[in-house]
Design a protein around this motif. Sequence first.
Motif, short mmCIF file in Angstrom:
data_model
loop_
_atom_site.label_atom_id
_atom_site.label_comp_id
_atom_site.label_asym_id
_atom_site.label_seq_id
_atom_site.Cartn_x
_atom_site.Cartn_y
_atom_site.Cartn_z
N GLY A 136 2.12 2.42 -3.42
CA GLY A 136 1.04 2.67 -4.33
C GLY A 136 0.79 1.44 -5.14
O GLY A 136 0.53 1.61 -6.41
N ARG A 142 1.18 5.10 -9.49
CA ARG A 142 0.70 4.76 -8.26
C ARG A 142 -0.87 4.44 -8.21
O ARG A 142 -1.40 4.97 -9.27
N PHE A 143 -1.26 3.61 -7.64
CA PHE A 143 -2.65 2.89 -7.67
C PHE A 143 -3.42 3.06 -6.29
O PHE A 143 -2.71 3.09 -5.31
N GLU A 144 -4.65 2.97 -6.50
CA GLU A 144 -5.63 2.82 -5.23
C GLU A 144 -6.32 1.47 -5.48
O GLU A 144 -6.88 1.33 -6.66
N ASN A 175 2.19 -0.85 -6.51
CA ASN A 175 3.15 -1.03 -7.62
C ASN A 175 4.52 -1.58 -7.31
O ASN A 175 5.22 -1.04 -6.23
N GLN A 226 8.03 -0.24 -6.80
CA GLN A 226 8.37 0.56 -5.75
C GLN A 226 8.49 0.04 -4.62
O GLN A 226 8.81 0.90 -3.51
N ALA A 246 0.76 -1.21 -0.11
CA ALA A 246 -0.11 0.12 0.10
C ALA A 246 0.91 1.18 -0.11
O ALA A 246 0.67 2.24 -0.70
N THR A 297 -3.80 6.39 -9.25
CA THR A 297 -3.73 7.76 -8.55
C THR A 297 -2.69 8.78 -9.08
O THR A 297 -2.55 9.90 -8.81
N LEU A 298 -1.51 7.95 -9.63
CA LEU A 298 -0.51 8.95 -10.35
C LEU A 298 -0.09 8.22 -11.62
O LEU A 298 0.02 6.88 -11.59
N GLU A 299 -0.20 8.96 -12.64
CA GLU A 299 0.06 8.30 -13.89
C GLU A 299 1.16 9.33 -14.60
O GLU A 299 0.87 10.08 -15.10
N GLN A 348 6.56 3.86 -12.62
CA GLN A 348 6.57 4.66 -11.44
C GLN A 348 5.07 5.26 -10.92
O GLN A 348 4.96 5.91 -10.13
#
Length: 466
Positions: free
Chosen positions: A34, A454-456, A36, A39, A31, A442-444, A452
Amino acid sequence: MKRSHWAEPYKIKMVEPLRKTSPEERKKLIAAAGFNTFQLKSADVYIDLLTDSGTSAMSDRQWAGMMLGDEAYSGSRNFFHLEEVVQQYYGYRYIVPTHQGRGAEHLISRLLIRPGMYVPGNMYFTTTRLHQELAGGNFIDVIIDEAHDPDSVFPFKGNIDLQKLEAVIQQVGAANIAYLSLATTVNMAGGQPISLDNMRQVRRLTQQHGIRIIHDMARVAENAFMIQQHEPGYEHKTVAAIVKEICALTDGAVMSGKKDALVNIGGFLALNDEGLYEEAKNLVIVYEGMHTYGGLAGRDMEAMAIGITESVEEAHIAARVYQVHYLGNLLKEAGVPVLNPIGTHGVFLNARTFLPHIPQTSFPAQALTVALYETGGIRSVERGIVSAGRNKETGDHHYPSLELVRLAIPRRVYTLSHMDVVADTIIDAYENRFNIPGLAFTLEPKYLRFFQARFEQLALQTAPIA
């Protein structure tokens, strides 16, 4: 009763401890990353199958060679050793070292692509296509249809469809084709090989139209081994001889030495055309370093030269591919959906079938990488819609037919016991697959987003997609 067992063709003389984390720890760690796997900190990974690039174990001969590093700024003797080995085993006349494979991709794209040109190839690879697009090119997939079918057992799914290639030539004109991008053991198709018969037919067609073939040769020895095992007429030829025959059908190559050549860093651009080589020598100074080191230390070039010789040793390459197939067959016997046939550098899980309740726009392959880490600390990588990126014209996602999770196995690092643990983890995740939720960005990032992003996690949806 006679018994026959297999053992790795090496013995271990140095070990690195592995740390196991608890399921509770892993849920927090993924978590925080992200969702990923790129990371995650490597110290928090139990068995790392993120990539086979730069993660192999070097041999005692390679480590000894590191002590012979000539760190002269220009004219290092290690460069000339590397050049000699490339000429001996691959047959290319000239080489320009680069810090890794994508450095070579950058150079060849800058040298051969003009804005608006086209680059047909047997399925895209992420960094390769991006360099082609940044140079103003347009990639066109001309791989055979079987490569897009995870259930097809055709042994050479890396083959180029000659009718597709000829249609591209007729449509855009040979003068507007920068080169044909030909990969041996196609990564995004599941590590699938191309046959020599297909390569010869492709060579005849491209020569008729004056089109160069640039070879992505990161795993050429693995492809040669599959030819030896499955293509009629090659069962008695050595892997080394088949490798040289493959390379002779191309005009140049980009090489990531971090795969076949068994090093942790390094690559090169190989060429046969002297004029193009002179241009590459000049351009590499701008982006990498002098043409006799290209961003590498002398010791790195020495290790790569030795690694190339080891990469075509019959016992090594057979064991490398056997370990991959051992894991793949364990999963198939347990009913886990994998891409068929098993490739050479990793096992690819079919995320569409594994997670039928997650639509492609909720990134099922990415979600599966999260589940494998949470379940057993196994790090893998998504090779589906996230890796495919966005269409540069429309801004919408590319929607690949294959939605895969790659379990890339480093060379000479893990044992069959590690593969047993990996299989147990995946089988456990499969038995609990309807408890795995989809994801949203959440970040693309703009380029190569899978590294790089990030997801939820989304709300759990358990009903299979109609």
